[in-house]
Design an enzyme around this catalytic site. Sequence first.
Site, PDB file in Angstrom:
ATOM      1  N   CYS A 115       0.821  -1.226   0.000  1.00 51.79           N
ATOM      2  CA  CYS A 115       0.000   0.000   0.000  1.00 51.79           C
ATOM      3  C   CYS A 115       0.854   1.276   0.000  1.00 51.79           C
ATOM      4  CB  CYS A 115      -0.935   0.017   1.200  1.00 51.79           C
ATOM      5  SG  CYS A 115      -2.119  -1.327   1.169  1.00 51.79           S
ATOM      6  N   HIS A 252      -3.170   7.573   1.942  1.00 51.55           N
ATOM      7  CA  HIS A 252      -3.562   6.262   1.411  1.00 51.55           C
ATOM      8  C   HIS A 252      -4.964   5.949   1.927  1.00 51.55           C
ATOM      9  CE1 HIS A 252      -3.884   2.120   0.549  1.00 51.55           C
ATOM     10  NE2 HIS A 252      -3.639   1.707   1.782  1.00 51.55           N
ATOM     11  N   ASN A 282      -9.946   0.159  -0.670  1.00 50.08           N
ATOM     12  CA  ASN A 282      -8.481   0.243  -0.580  1.00 50.08           C
ATOM     13  C   ASN A 282      -7.902  -0.317  -1.878  1.00 50.08           C
ATOM     14  OD1 ASN A 282      -5.775  -0.045  -0.057  1.00 50.08           O
ATOM     15  ND2 ASN A 282      -6.036  -0.958   1.974  1.00 50.08           N
TER      16      ASN A 282
HETATM   17  N1  ACO Z   1     -18.573  -8.135   8.393  1.00 50.42           N
HETATM   18  C1  ACO Z   1     -19.072  -8.420   9.604  1.00 50.42           C
HETATM   19  N2  ACO Z   1     -18.319  -8.824  10.634  1.00 50.42           N
HETATM   20  C2  ACO Z   1     -16.992  -8.908  10.428  1.00 50.42           C
HETATM   21  C3  ACO Z   1     -16.399  -8.630   9.183  1.00 50.42           C
HETATM   22  C4  ACO Z   1     -17.254  -8.241   8.150  1.00 50.42           C
HETATM   23  N3  ACO Z   1     -16.788  -7.938   6.913  1.00 50.42           N
HETATM   24  N4  ACO Z   1     -15.079  -8.823   9.290  1.00 50.42           N
HETATM   25  C5  ACO Z   1     -14.829  -9.203  10.554  1.00 50.42           C
HETATM   26  N5  ACO Z   1     -15.995  -9.267  11.241  1.00 50.42           N
HETATM   27  C6  ACO Z   1     -16.205  -9.640  12.637  1.00 50.42           C
HETATM   28  C7  ACO Z   1     -15.110 -10.495  13.188  1.00 50.42           C
HETATM   29  O1  ACO Z   1     -15.304 -11.874  12.878  1.00 50.42           O
HETATM   30  C8  ACO Z   1     -15.256 -10.257  14.675  1.00 50.42           C
HETATM   31  O2  ACO Z   1     -16.314 -11.034  15.160  1.00 50.42           O
HETATM   32  P1  ACO Z   1     -16.238 -11.716  16.639  1.00 50.42           P
HETATM   33  O3  ACO Z   1     -16.115 -10.557  17.587  1.00 50.42           O
HETATM   34  O4  ACO Z   1     -17.523 -12.449  16.722  1.00 50.42           O
HETATM   35  O5  ACO Z   1     -15.011 -12.571  16.613  1.00 50.42           O
HETATM   36  C9  ACO Z   1     -15.690  -8.790  14.746  1.00 50.42           C
HETATM   37  O6  ACO Z   1     -16.208  -8.469  13.442  1.00 50.42           O
HETATM   38  C10 ACO Z   1     -14.558  -7.856  15.089  1.00 50.42           C
HETATM   39  O7  ACO Z   1     -13.448  -8.200  14.257  1.00 50.42           O
HETATM   40  P2  ACO Z   1     -12.142  -7.334  14.230  1.00 50.42           P
HETATM   41  O8  ACO Z   1     -11.224  -7.854  13.184  1.00 50.42           O
HETATM   42  O9  ACO Z   1     -11.607  -7.222  15.620  1.00 50.42           O
HETATM   43  O10 ACO Z   1     -12.790  -5.945  13.766  1.00 50.42           O
HETATM   44  P3  ACO Z   1     -12.154  -4.523  13.772  1.00 50.42           P
HETATM   45  O11 ACO Z   1     -12.997  -3.608  14.536  1.00 50.42           O
HETATM   46  O12 ACO Z   1     -10.701  -4.569  14.093  1.00 50.42           O
HETATM   47  O13 ACO Z   1     -12.334  -4.117  12.247  1.00 50.42           O
HETATM   48  C11 ACO Z   1     -10.958  -4.014  10.284  1.00 50.42           C
HETATM   49  C12 ACO Z   1     -11.722  -4.901  11.245  1.00 50.42           C
HETATM   50  C13 ACO Z   1     -11.951  -3.117   9.565  1.00 50.42           C
HETATM   51  C14 ACO Z   1     -10.235  -4.902   9.288  1.00 50.42           C
HETATM   52  C15 ACO Z   1      -9.965  -3.157  11.101  1.00 50.42           C
HETATM   53  O14 ACO Z   1      -9.211  -3.958  11.956  1.00 50.42           O
HETATM   54  C16 ACO Z   1      -9.066  -2.384  10.214  1.00 50.42           C
HETATM   55  O15 ACO Z   1      -9.484  -1.507   9.510  1.00 50.42           O
HETATM   56  N6  ACO Z   1      -7.760  -2.640  10.260  1.00 50.42           N
HETATM   57  C17 ACO Z   1      -6.824  -1.995   9.411  1.00 50.42           C
HETATM   58  C18 ACO Z   1      -6.610  -2.885   8.266  1.00 50.42           C
HETATM   59  C19 ACO Z   1      -6.434  -2.173   6.987  1.00 50.42           C
HETATM   60  O16 ACO Z   1      -6.904  -1.104   6.740  1.00 50.42           O
HETATM   61  N7  ACO Z   1      -5.749  -2.870   6.143  1.00 50.42           N
HETATM   62  C20 ACO Z   1      -5.537  -2.415   4.840  1.00 50.42           C
HETATM   63  C21 ACO Z   1      -4.210  -2.745   4.396  1.00 50.42           C
HETATM   64  S1  ACO Z   1      -3.019  -1.970   5.374  1.00 50.42           S
HETATM   65  C22 ACO Z   1      -3.202  -0.426   5.002  1.00 50.42           C
HETATM   66  O17 ACO Z   1      -3.508  -0.156   3.906  1.00 50.42           O
HETATM   67  C23 ACO Z   1      -3.017   0.518   6.104  1.00 50.42           C
END
Ligand code: ACO
EC number: 2.3.1.180
Length: 325
Positions: A115, A252, A282
Amino acid sequence: MTVTRSVVLGCGSYLPERILTNAELAAKVDTSDEWIVQRTGIKQRHIAAEGEFTSHLAIKAAQAALDDAGIDAQSIDLIVLATSTPDNTFPATAVAVQAALGIHHGAAFDLQAVCSGFVFAVATADNFLRGGSFKRALVIGAETFSRILDWNDRGTCVLFGDGAGAIVLEAQQGWGTSVDHGVLTTHLRSDGRHKSKLYVDGGPSSTGTVGHLRMEGREVFKHAVGMITGVIIDAFEASGTTPKDIDWFVPHQANKRIIDASAHKLHLAPEKVVLTVDRHGNTSAASIPLALDTAVKDGRIKKGNLVLLEAMGGGFTWGSALVRW
Ligand code: ACO
């Protein structure tokens, strides 16, 4: 005039026609529009058609940038293409772009920093231009992340999209101060201790397959804001500028919550932040030039504006670039 600067002559972008909405995704995996919008700000993303490769998106973005700059492709002597989703393992997707544009001189190569790829590519081209090796560069970010997603993994498949963006940089003389046009500073960082937090579980040397994207989302989120703001503070210190001097913050586009938190921590006003994550998702290395082109074409970014770019991604890699348009 005392120093060489890499000045932006034009920009362009391309998005595949097909739009995939959150509602469509919710029909395939256990997710909802509400969950995706609340956690990421993403409402839709574009998906490349069958037979539409990263190079095809890159060529369209590059041609648009050349048209915007009003220059002939033959005056380009360097192409740096940031991608993690090349057409083939080799040759570089950049040479496919070079051939399609009818350029047979100079150099073209790919750069892989996930990224952060576009910021790394701007820094690379800037160093070549300032060093005198080349005169005019096409810097491209192009991705087809839809091809490396596990469409059964709701934790990742809702986040990414396809697209491409490009800028043209030209070596020009400046005064060596922050009022110069062009790239004023770049700062790049990597820390491979985090390489397993966001990766693709395949490759030519390990599995002989392309593999799928895997991510510990919470771990990425935990590190993102600190790394992003740190490298932006480096840019302010190196250039003698402050958040008040920034006209446009073009981050980004990974996640609206990461962008909002970074802008807040840096005291960058929300109205100065260019956001496209809602429409593009993204798009990895393509996200910054896509956002730049959006804000230039709708009249927000104007000549003379001070534009702050930042990215963070797999590796981890992260970086910033300060550019006077
Ligand atoms: N829909 C519904 N529920 C979901 C989904 C979905 N698409 N994905 C995960 N969940 C659930 C999980 O299973 C979990 O359920 P549980 O509590 O029953 O186990 C719950 O939601 C929470 O999951 P987390 O992964 O802890 O959710 P979080 O609040 O951290 O959000 C996310 C997830 C959006 C991926 C977040 O962590 C994030 O944005 N991280 C940064 C990642 C990113 O942006 N990466 C891109 C590449 S790196 C970059 O470009 C910076």
